[in-house]
Design an enzyme around this catalytic site. Structure first.
Site, mmCIF file in Angstrom:
data_model
loop_
_atom_site.group_PDB
_atom_site.id
_atom_site.type_symbol
_atom_site.label_atom_id
_atom_site.label_comp_id
_atom_site.label_asym_id
_atom_site.label_seq_id
_atom_site.Cartn_x
_atom_site.Cartn_y
_atom_site.Cartn_z
ATOM 1 N N GLY A 62 -0.638 -5.406 -16.214
ATOM 2 C CA GLY A 62 -0.816 -3.923 -16.623
ATOM 3 C C GLY A 62 -1.167 -3.125 -15.353
ATOM 4 C CG HIS A 63 -4.077 -1.561 -12.505
ATOM 5 N ND1 HIS A 63 -4.330 -1.684 -10.992
ATOM 6 C CD2 HIS A 63 -4.650 -0.350 -12.812
ATOM 7 C CE1 HIS A 63 -5.213 -0.569 -10.783
ATOM 8 N NE2 HIS A 63 -5.324 0.173 -11.764
ATOM 9 C CG PHE A 64 -0.016 0.238 -11.721
ATOM 10 C CD1 PHE A 64 -0.380 1.064 -12.704
ATOM 11 C CD2 PHE A 64 -0.719 0.406 -10.566
ATOM 12 C CE1 PHE A 64 -1.421 1.982 -12.868
ATOM 13 C CE2 PHE A 64 -1.900 1.340 -10.647
ATOM 14 C CZ PHE A 64 -2.294 1.909 -11.687
#
Length: 160
Positions: A62-64
């Site tokens: 999720g990052h990224f």
């Protein structure tokens, strides 16, 4: 510096591997952020550790996803964990201290460059002072010799 740092009752050979690190820190996957201890100078209160940054780290989902970057707060956490290893070794009796340390303050944090999959993060922590159950540290994280992050970190120990 000797290849064999000593504590009150334990003799350690460098590098210190993940098995010994797990005996000193309470963190586990996915939050154990120190893979190896490369240097330990207990007189100078300094430790140098290594974190191998892999694309398989859960935070990269999720990052990224399109441009994976290690979150800066996790770089600071990795520095604090390296300091935790040093503190546990300095306080330990028979390889383990009765105190559990929590990060309570971060000052002067700077993030100079992104840390990405494939990087080897070198974590250099020095204890500046100890006041009762509080430890004050300065840490620098480097990739290829370049400082990517630095901070002043304070941790407090409580009975475990």
């Amino acid at each position: 510096m000797s290849d064999s740092p000593t504590t009150a009752h334990t003799r350690l050979e460098l590098p210190i591997d993940i098995i010994k690190i797990q005996a000193l820190l309470p963190h586990r996957y996915p939050f154990l952020l120190v893979d190896r201890i490369l240097e330990l100078d207990q007189k100078q209160k300094r430790i140098v550790a290594q974190k191998n940054v892999s694309i398989n780290e859960p935070f990269f989902q999720g990052h990224f996803p399109e441009h994976p970057v290690m979150p800066g707060v996790l770089i600071i956490e990795a520095l604090a964990q390296a300091g935790g290893v040093m503190t546990q070794l300095n306080l330990s009796h028979n390889g383990h201290s009765s105190l559990l340390f929590y990060m309570v303050r971060v000052d002067n944090a700077r993030f100079n460059k992104q840390v990405v999959p494939g990087d080897i993060l070198i974590l250099d922590m020095t204890m500046k002072r100890r006041i009762r159950n509080m430890g004050c540290y300065y840490g620098e994280a480097r990739v290829n010799g370049e400082v990517v992050a630095c901070a002043d970190i304070m941790c407090a120990g409580v009975k475990s």
